[in-house]
Enzyme design. Structure first.
Site, PDB file in Angstrom:
ATOM      1  N   GLY A  13      88.805 -20.669   9.674  1.00  0.00           N
ATOM      2  CA  GLY A  13      87.361 -20.782   9.777  1.00  0.00           C
ATOM      3  C   GLY A  13      86.914 -21.983  10.602  1.00  0.00           C
ATOM      4  N   ASN A  14      87.772 -23.018  10.680  1.00  0.00           N
ATOM      5  CA  ASN A  14      87.365 -24.234  11.401  1.00  0.00           C
ATOM      6  C   ASN A  14      87.343 -24.044  12.913  1.00  0.00           C
ATOM      7  OD1 ASN A  14      90.237 -24.094  11.420  1.00  0.00           O
ATOM      8  ND2 ASN A  14      90.335 -26.246  11.982  1.00  0.00           N
ATOM      9  N   LYS A 126      87.714 -11.766  -4.994  1.00  0.00           N
ATOM     10  CA  LYS A 126      87.346 -12.673  -3.906  1.00  0.00           C
ATOM     11  C   LYS A 126      85.841 -12.895  -3.844  1.00  0.00           C
ATOM     12  CE  LYS A 126      88.106 -13.690   0.889  1.00  0.00           C
ATOM     13  NZ  LYS A 126      88.353 -15.097   0.598  1.00  0.00           N
ATOM     14  N   LYS A 207      92.842 -12.538   5.954  1.00  0.00           N
ATOM     15  CA  LYS A 207      93.138 -12.568   7.394  1.00  0.00           C
ATOM     16  C   LYS A 207      94.571 -13.010   7.693  1.00  0.00           C
ATOM     17  CE  LYS A 207      92.801 -17.120   9.212  1.00  0.00           C
ATOM     18  NZ  LYS A 207      93.048 -17.852   8.006  1.00  0.00           N
ATOM     19  N   LYS A 269      98.687 -17.979   3.452  1.00  0.00           N
ATOM     20  CA  LYS A 269      99.375 -18.378   4.690  1.00  0.00           C
ATOM     21  C   LYS A 269     100.884 -18.404   4.453  1.00  0.00           C
ATOM     22  CE  LYS A 269      95.558 -21.387   5.950  1.00  0.00           C
ATOM     23  NZ  LYS A 269      94.711 -20.255   6.382  1.00  0.00           N
TER      24      LYS A 269
HETATM   25  P1  ADP Z   1      91.552 -21.249   6.920  1.00  0.00           P
HETATM   26  O1  ADP Z   1      90.090 -21.079   7.194  1.00  0.00           O
HETATM   27  O2  ADP Z   1      92.271 -21.879   8.070  1.00  0.00           O
HETATM   28  O3  ADP Z   1      92.218 -19.997   6.399  1.00  0.00           O
HETATM   29  P2  ADP Z   1      91.777 -22.340   4.223  1.00  0.00           P
HETATM   30  O4  ADP Z   1      90.729 -23.255   3.693  1.00  0.00           O
HETATM   31  O5  ADP Z   1      91.826 -20.942   3.720  1.00  0.00           O
HETATM   32  O6  ADP Z   1      91.626 -22.398   5.819  1.00  0.00           O
HETATM   33  O7  ADP Z   1      93.235 -22.997   3.996  1.00  0.00           O
HETATM   34  C1  ADP Z   1      93.508 -24.312   4.457  1.00  0.00           C
HETATM   35  C2  ADP Z   1      93.328 -25.304   3.317  1.00  0.00           C
HETATM   36  O8  ADP Z   1      94.381 -25.164   2.358  1.00  0.00           O
HETATM   37  C3  ADP Z   1      93.420 -26.759   3.695  1.00  0.00           C
HETATM   38  O9  ADP Z   1      92.194 -27.256   4.183  1.00  0.00           O
HETATM   39  C4  ADP Z   1      93.841 -27.435   2.387  1.00  0.00           C
HETATM   40  O10 ADP Z   1      92.729 -28.031   1.776  1.00  0.00           O
HETATM   41  C5  ADP Z   1      94.322 -26.294   1.508  1.00  0.00           C
HETATM   42  N1  ADP Z   1      95.620 -26.462   0.847  1.00  0.00           N
HETATM   43  C6  ADP Z   1      95.870 -26.089  -0.430  1.00  0.00           C
HETATM   44  N2  ADP Z   1      97.148 -26.327  -0.761  1.00  0.00           N
HETATM   45  C7  ADP Z   1      97.750 -26.838   0.329  1.00  0.00           C
HETATM   46  C8  ADP Z   1      99.096 -27.253   0.608  1.00  0.00           C
HETATM   47  N3  ADP Z   1     100.070 -27.182  -0.321  1.00  0.00           N
HETATM   48  N4  ADP Z   1      99.366 -27.750   1.836  1.00  0.00           N
HETATM   49  C9  ADP Z   1      98.398 -27.819   2.773  1.00  0.00           C
HETATM   50  N5  ADP Z   1      97.106 -27.440   2.574  1.00  0.00           N
HETATM   51  C10 ADP Z   1      96.776 -26.935   1.366  1.00  0.00           C
HETATM   52 MG    MG Z   2      91.763 -19.010   4.527  1.00  0.00          MG
END
Ligand code: ADP
Ligand code: MG
Length: 307
Positions: A13-14, A126, A207, A269
């Site tokens: 999203g960033n 969700k 996604k 992820k």
């Molecule tokens: P995106 O929009 O890229 O999918 P998300 O917010 O869904 O982003 O996922 C990224 C976030 O996951 C990071 O900003 C972080 O706060 C969080 N996060 C949770 N657990 C972990 C971890 N073990 N290592 C790294 N990031 C983590």
């Molecule tokens: Mg995400």
């Protein structure tokens, strides 16, 4: 001539909206341009498909639908997802073509098949869209049959199902376009969810999982997930947290079972990476969008390797 490497790059999203931004059009362009500049360097010598999230944009559309006069029809969630593929797809297309002169960027509206008997379809998990008061939430449950849940941040939100993707309908054409040198933007927001019959469903596909499936379907060499943190951490957010630079699938599975990767953020992820590496023997890379070149090369972020 040896084939160029084929990569699937999932943008978080960033890439379109930074934390704290409201979503003014100038902010969207500036953020997309910054993402495109970072990607341009990373993708200049590879065949590539770019996928992206859509959380804030879908939330915005649902809020806009809600503020229409009561006699105007509300469009379903799957249409909001379809709209965001055009919206975000176009902004990324324009920004990427500007950053990569001579490279053609093609946006493919993408459908993703989910199974009618997927248990996740029956249990909405969700949260999407705006926050409501308790009275509004009760009224929406009665009138529209929505499932509402109190949110830890206050207020009530709609919950929708998040079924597993089983097939990316347009995968063959996406691969052809990418192999002909186009930079393809596809599977935005996890794809428009449909059943095997073609019937659309009001759900949201993750996604990262959709990107992993697409990467496997087109025979990609690498799955690259770009987000707003430098990689995958053990003990994230706690003192002594450790960033992983290289991890095998079995080590990563073990850490996942230990609860290091929450659902809705790092969890999907990690699962996307595991599924890709297990199925293909390729590598999956998770890291920061600002360091796209190094993440793809494996010198920044977390590399998930077979074993
Ligand atoms: P995106 O929009 O890229 O999918 P998300 O917010 O869904 O982003 O996922 C990224 C976030 O996951 C990071 O900003 C972080 O706060 C969080 N996060 C949770 N657990 C972990 C971890 N073990 N290592 C790294 N990031 C983590
Ligand atoms: Mg995400």
């Amino acid at each position: 001539m040896p084939r160029r490497m084929l990569v699937v790059v999932a943008l978080g999203g960033n890439a379109l909206l930074r934390k704290g931004q409201k979503g003014e059009i100038e902010e969207q362009w500036a953020t997309a341009r910054a993402a495109a500049r970072s990607l341009a360097v990373a993708l200049s010598d590879v065949d590539a498909v770019v996928t992206h999230g859509n959380g804030p944009q879908v939330g915005y559309l649902l809020e806009a639908f809600n503020s229409l006069p009561p006699d105007r029809p509300r469009q379903p969630l799957y249409l909001a997802v379809a709209m965001t593929q055009g919206w975000i797809g176009f902004i990324l297309q324009h920004s990427l073509e500007e950053a990569m002169p001579g490279r053609r960027v093609i946006v493919v509206p993408t459908r993703v098949v989910v199974r009618r008997d997927d248990p996740a379809l029956k249990v909405p998990t969700k949260p999407v869209g705006p926050f409501y008061t308790r009275e509004e939430a009760e009224e929406l449950e009665k009138r529209l049959g929505w499932v509402m849940r109190e949110d830890p941040r206050g207020g009530y939100r709609r919950l929708v199902p998040s079924p597993r993707p089983v097939k990316v309908l347009e995968a063959g054409y996406i691969k052809e376009l990418a192999r002909r040198g186009a930079l393809v933007i596809a599977a935005g927001g996890g794809g428009i969810p449909i059943l095997e019959t073609g019937e659309p469903v009001d759900a949201v596909v993750d996604k990262d999982l959709a990107s992993s499936l697409l990467a496997r379907s087109i025979g990609a060499d690498r799955l690259v997930i770009l987000t707003d943190v430098p990689g995958v951490a053990v003990g994230y957010g706690r003192p002594g947290a450790r960033w992983l630079s290289r991890v095998t699938v079995s080590e990563l599975k073990h850490l996942h079972r230990m609860g290091h990767f929450p659902p809705g953020s790092m969890g999907p992820k990690v699962e996307a990476a595991i599924e890709f590496v297990e199925a293909t023997g390729g590598t999956a890379h998770i890291g920061s969008l600002d360091r796209a070149l190094e993440v793809i090369a494996g010198t920044s972020g977390t590399i998930v390797v077979p074993g």
